[in-house]
Scaffold this motif. Structure first.
Motif, PDB file in Angstrom:
ATOM      1  N   ALA A 132       0.827  -1.204   0.000  1.00  0.00           N
ATOM      2  CA  ALA A 132       0.000   0.000   0.000  1.00  0.00           C
ATOM      3  C   ALA A 132       0.863   1.257   0.000  1.00  0.00           C
ATOM      4  N   THR A 133       1.968   1.227   0.737  1.00  0.00           N
ATOM      5  CA  THR A 133       2.852   2.392   0.801  1.00  0.00           C
ATOM      6  C   THR A 133       3.473   2.684  -0.554  1.00  0.00           C
ATOM      7  N   ALA A 134       3.952   1.635  -1.216  1.00  0.00           N
ATOM      8  CA  ALA A 134       4.544   1.825  -2.546  1.00  0.00           C
ATOM      9  C   ALA A 134       3.511   2.375  -3.525  1.00  0.00           C
ATOM     10  N   GLY A 135       2.290   1.832  -3.490  1.00  0.00           N
ATOM     11  CA  GLY A 135       1.237   2.304  -4.384  1.00  0.00           C
ATOM     12  C   GLY A 135       0.865   3.750  -4.126  1.00  0.00           C
ATOM     13  N   TRP A 136       0.792   4.129  -2.853  1.00  0.00           N
ATOM     14  CA  TRP A 136       0.421   5.504  -2.504  1.00  0.00           C
ATOM     15  C   TRP A 136       1.492   6.495  -2.954  1.00  0.00           C
ATOM     16  N   ILE A 137       2.761   6.149  -2.750  1.00  0.00           N
ATOM     17  CA  ILE A 137       3.847   7.042  -3.163  1.00  0.00           C
ATOM     18  C   ILE A 137       3.848   7.188  -4.687  1.00  0.00           C
ATOM     19  N   LEU A 190      10.375  13.582 -22.085  1.00  0.00           N
ATOM     20  CA  LEU A 190      10.506  12.177 -21.717  1.00  0.00           C
ATOM     21  C   LEU A 190      11.273  12.024 -20.406  1.00  0.00           C
ATOM     22  N   LYS A 191      12.333  12.794 -20.241  1.00  0.00           N
ATOM     23  CA  LYS A 191      13.163  12.672 -19.044  1.00  0.00           C
ATOM     24  C   LYS A 191      12.363  12.988 -17.780  1.00  0.00           C
ATOM     25  N   VAL A 192      11.514  14.030 -17.838  1.00  0.00           N
ATOM     26  CA  VAL A 192      10.706  14.379 -16.669  1.00  0.00           C
ATOM     27  C   VAL A 192       9.708  13.267 -16.360  1.00  0.00           C
ATOM     28  N   ALA A 193       9.056  12.744 -17.414  1.00  0.00           N
ATOM     29  CA  ALA A 193       8.072  11.679 -17.203  1.00  0.00           C
ATOM     30  C   ALA A 193       8.736  10.429 -16.635  1.00  0.00           C
ATOM     31  N   PHE A 194       9.921  10.092 -17.150  1.00  0.00           N
ATOM     32  CA  PHE A 194      10.618   8.901 -16.652  1.00  0.00           C
ATOM     33  C   PHE A 194      11.107   9.100 -15.226  1.00  0.00           C
ATOM     34  N   GLN A 195      11.575  10.292 -14.920  1.00  0.00           N
ATOM     35  CA  GLN A 195      12.044  10.555 -13.550  1.00  0.00           C
ATOM     36  C   GLN A 195      10.889  10.409 -12.559  1.00  0.00           C
ATOM     37  N   GLY A 196       9.701  10.875 -12.949  1.00  0.00           N
ATOM     38  CA  GLY A 196       8.531  10.662 -12.102  1.00  0.00           C
ATOM     39  C   GLY A 196       8.193   9.191 -11.981  1.00  0.00           C
ATOM     40  N   GLY A 197       8.224   8.464 -13.105  1.00  0.00           N
ATOM     41  CA  GLY A 197       7.935   7.032 -13.063  1.00  0.00           C
ATOM     42  C   GLY A 197       8.933   6.244 -12.247  1.00  0.00           C
ATOM     43  N   SER A 198      10.195   6.703 -12.221  1.00  0.00           N
ATOM     44  CA  SER A 198      11.227   5.975 -11.475  1.00  0.00           C
ATOM     45  C   SER A 198      10.941   5.944  -9.978  1.00  0.00           C
ATOM     46  N   SER A 237      10.287   2.579  -5.471  1.00  0.00           N
ATOM     47  CA  SER A 237       9.474   2.273  -4.286  1.00  0.00           C
ATOM     48  C   SER A 237       9.033   0.814  -4.290  1.00  0.00           C
ATOM     49  N   VAL A 238       8.680   0.303  -5.459  1.00  0.00           N
ATOM     50  CA  VAL A 238       8.269  -1.107  -5.552  1.00  0.00           C
ATOM     51  C   VAL A 238       9.403  -2.021  -5.112  1.00  0.00           C
ATOM     52  N   GLY A 239      10.584  -1.844  -5.705  1.00  0.00           N
ATOM     53  CA  GLY A 239      11.709  -2.689  -5.324  1.00  0.00           C
ATOM     54  C   GLY A 239      12.146  -2.469  -3.885  1.00  0.00           C
ATOM     55  N   GLY A 240      12.191  -1.205  -3.458  1.00  0.00           N
ATOM     56  CA  GLY A 240      12.661  -0.891  -2.112  1.00  0.00           C
ATOM     57  C   GLY A 240      11.746  -1.414  -1.027  1.00  0.00           C
ATOM     58  N   PHE A 241      10.444  -1.154  -1.143  1.00  0.00           N
ATOM     59  CA  PHE A 241       9.531  -1.583  -0.085  1.00  0.00           C
ATOM     60  C   PHE A 241       9.307  -3.095  -0.093  1.00  0.00           C
ATOM     61  N   GLY A 251      -2.352   0.909  -8.998  1.00  0.00           N
ATOM     62  CA  GLY A 251      -2.671  -0.491  -9.281  1.00  0.00           C
ATOM     63  C   GLY A 251      -1.523  -1.226  -9.925  1.00  0.00           C
ATOM     64  N   LEU A 252      -0.869  -0.572 -10.881  1.00  0.00           N
ATOM     65  CA  LEU A 252       0.278  -1.183 -11.554  1.00  0.00           C
ATOM     66  C   LEU A 252       1.398  -1.476 -10.566  1.00  0.00           C
ATOM     67  N   GLY A 253       1.710  -0.491  -9.706  1.00  0.00           N
ATOM     68  CA  GLY A 253       2.798  -0.679  -8.748  1.00  0.00           C
ATOM     69  C   GLY A 253       2.528  -1.821  -7.792  1.00  0.00           C
TER      70      GLY A 253
END
Length: 720
Positions: free
Chosen positions: A86-91, A117-125, A130-134, A239-241
């Motif tokens: 839930a934390t990863a999804g919320w972030i 593209l760089k801004v969009a990818f930086q946001g997506g990162s 968060s997915v991998g870390g949490f 949902g994806l995360g």
């Protein structure tokens, strides 16, 4: 080993924080852009808060049941898994609602595809990290805290204990299984709830706005447009995360649990697995995942600091494949030193100490091939999607027919790849190798999720650009990014579905081990996998039908909410004709409330089906029936998930291909047919497909946790 994983977790979450605030510091554009972005953010926050209240009220109830029926530590680990997911999804949702307007503004200021593209990818990162870390943070807590409490940190202390019902459990495996189940429950609710929300709004906006009122997508005159953009965040980001975090954890614990069962079921054999080797087998998947996270950190940093070209597909592929390559190289070196000097023959490592690594490599190769196949069948750069676009010139019926054909054909080749990976991984390293193939397939999940999340951010940016009446060149930039995002999302779904199949097979093997106990493993394999056995065959038949029931419920839920959305949009247009002339502002709030109410009302039933199906079946018909149920559900759901994800993605990009100027372009009859095809595909690719791989793993984990109980307590045994 755990020290390295802790460093990987700290690095991932630290970089996520850096990128979060780096994106937040960027400009937000005009006052109108800020107003629209604020409405999207407010709607997203309100929905996810309400959704999480519903989810955690049920999650605490499930945790109490697990604590009472199984063990207290299983219930606590379940809550931990739910919290991490839930934390990863919320972030992820939070950064998406912050990044969307900044992506739009970057395109407005620079008219540069690469810079945007760089801004969009930086946001997506931020979502990917968060997915991998949490996910790994929760597993580290399970290993350290629960391992210490249960005396399982040293594998020599691994014992079978007896709880108050007199049922045998391995405490550590029940703990990690509870953790995985917590992640899966959140993923199910997020995918189902978010999917219903976003597709109800999307379908309502398209069916009335595009096909009836003939106004552009994301036109501010459309009352459903804000709800549609909110849906992108709650469904395609949060949902994806949660979905890929669940797939990631499911793959990891399938290898961990299988290693533990391999130990205790072989402890009586003439050539048993040593406790020391078992400890390494349990630790190896987590170490492999840590190497993957560190590799992805380098891949993300490189893309965010380098000068990005105007070829988004190439840049995103570079980030993904460079992360995969670094994972392969790093894990190969570590594997040699990790298993060097061990007697690996009892595990079935047929190619020496590199066997588990080679099995993981097979998984990575299989994931890449499945992703490329998904791209072939869904990208408008290739013939299948172009054929759907061409068919749209002949009307809606042929658009739908051609899309169905593409979706069905798209299931065959990925299954050939999966079957080859299973055979190869098993030949190299036994069933443990099959589990490691699933781990390998998702080892660079941080990069995969980062690329996937950039798509909805770009889509939202396009909506803000349209509603803010920016220069059409801005929308052209965001549309190009969004189109690539649709393809990368299809690739990500292919990874999730493929890993689900491999992880489910490993969990199923653990289920068999758990059911057998140390005394009669071979006999039980023959019993449960004998498809002539009445109970197994009956379970397989019911299991094969279950994904269709599940999918039908989801599609009907989307249709119910979409119907209300269509009626509301029509009502507003009829009640106030000035909306279409731009003189009056539509009521966005009512449409947001319709999507929210529909999602929250309908998301419980599919989740309960996933949890209760194996439990009820086990207590009524016994473990053999559940074994068949898992076989049938896995085979059926994998086919259906690939079909729905690819057909929906192909319909979507076929519409975009027409909008690029082919076959008459926007406003043509072909475009109207393409919009209908996209609308039909919406609930398939964004609600049904992603939810099916979660269904598989929830059923497998629940069965594994409960098997020892309903093996002794089932109604069928009373009549035997």
């Amino acid at each position: 080993m755990l020290g390295f994983v802790v460093i990987a977790v700290a690095g991932a979450l630290s970089l996520a924080a850096v990128n979060f605030y780096a994106v937040k510091r960027l400009g937000t554009g005009t006052a109108l852009m800020q107003e629209i972005a604020g409405a999207i953010q407010e709607g997203s926050d309100a929905f996810i808060r309400h959704e999480y209240k519903v989810i955690f009220s049920l999650a605490f109830f499930i945790a109490i049941l697990l604590g009472a029926i199984v063990a207290w530590y299983t219930g606590v680990a379940f809550i931990l898994g739910a919290t991490m997911s839930a934390t990863a999804g919320w972030i992820g949702m939070k950064i998406a609602t912050i990044a969307n307007v900044r992506v739009s503004n970057r395109a407005r200021e620079t008219y540069s595809l690469g810079s945007t593209l760089k801004v969009a990818f930086q946001g997506g990162s931020v979502m990917g990290l968060s997915v991998g870390g949490f996910a790994l943070l929760g597993l580290v807590i399970v290993y350290v805290v629960f391992g210490h409490i249960l005396g399982q940190l040293r594998i020599e202390n691994l014992v079978i204990i007896t709880n108050w019902m007199g049922v045998n459990f391995i405490p550590f495996t029940m703990t990690v299984s509870g953790y995985a189940l917590g992640c899966s429950i959140i993923a199910m609710f997020d995918r189902v709830g978010g999917g219903i929300y976003t597709k109800a709004a999307d379908m309502g906006a398209d069916l009335v706005g595009k096909t009836e009122a003939h106004i552009p997508e994301d036109d501010p005159r459309n009352p459903a447009t804000i709800a549609d953009n909110v849906g992108d965040n709650v469904g395609d980001v949060a949902g994806l995360g949660a979905d890929l975090l669940e797939s990631y954890v499911g793959a990891l614990i399938s290898a961990v649990v299988l290693a533990a069962y391999l130990y205790y079921t072989n402890s009586q054999s003439p050539n048993p697995i040593s406790p020391g080797l078992t400890g390494k087998l349990i630790n190896y998947p987590i170490m492999f995942a840590g190497i993957g996270v560190v590799s992805c950190i380098f891949g993300i940093i490189f893309l965010t600091v380098k000068k990005v070209s105007d070829r988004p597909h190439r840049e995103l592929n570079f980030a993904t494949w460079s992360s995969a390559a670094l994972t392969l190289i790093g894990s190969g070196f570590v594997t040699y030193f990790f298993f060097r000097g061990e007697n690996i023959a009892p595990v079935g490592f047929n190619l020496g100490v590199f066997s588990p690594w080679l099995a993981a490599v097979l998984g990575i190769i299989a994931g890449i091939l499945i992703g490329q196949l998904a791209e072939y069948f869904t990208s408008y750069d290739y013939a299948p999607t172009q054929k759907i676009s061409a068919a749209s010139r002949e009307g809606t019926a042929l658009t739908i027919t051609e899309g169905l054909a593409v979706g069905m054909q798209s299931t065959f080749f990925p299954l050939i790849v999966l079957a080859s990976a299973v055979i190869g991984a098993n030949a190299i390293a036994g069933l443990y190798g099959v589990a490691m193939a699933a781990v390998g397939m998702l080892s660079f999940v941080v990069a995969t999720v980062s690329v996937d999340t950039y798509g909805p951010i770009a889509d939202n940016a396009g909506g803000i650009s349209e509603m803010s009446k920016l220069d059409p060149r801005v929308r052209e930039i965001t549309d190009k990014l969004d189109s690539v995002g649709n393809t990368t999302a299809a690739i990500g779904k292919g990874f999730a579905i493929g890993s689900a199949a491999l992880a489910a097979l490993s969990l199923f093997a653990s289920y068999l081990y758990s059911q057998a106990g140390p005394e009669n493993v071979e006999g039980l394999f023959e019993l449960v996998l004998n498809m002539i056995d009445t109970m197994t065959l009956a379970g397989a038949l019911v299991g094969a039908a279950l994904p269709y029931l599940f999918s039908g419920i989801l599609i009907e839920a989307v249709a119910k909410a979409a119907r209300k959305m269509v009626q509301e949009v029509r009502r507003q247009f009829k009640a106030d004709p000035k909306i279409l002339t731009g003189e009056s502002r539509p009521d966005y709030r009512l449409c947001i409330e319709i999507s929210s109410a529909g999602a929250l009302a309908e998301m419980k039933k599919p989740a309960l089906i996933a949890v209760l199906s194996p439990i009820v079946s086990g207590f009524v018909f016994g473990p053999a029936f559940v074994g068949g149920l898992l076989i049938g559900t896995t085979l059926s759901a994998i086919m259906l998930a690939l079909f729905t994800a690819n057909s929906g993605g192909a319909w979507d990009n076929a519409k975009k291909y027409i909008e690029e100027g082919h076959h008459g372009g926007k406003g043509s009859e072909a475009h109207a047919a393409g919009v209908i095809g996209d609308t039909v595909g919406d609930p398939l690719k964004d609600t049904v497909g992603p939810s099916l791989d979660i269904l598989i793993k929830i059923m497998a984990v629940v069965s594994l946790i409960m098997v020892s109980i309903f093996q002794r307590y089932n109604l069928l045994s009373l009549f035997q």
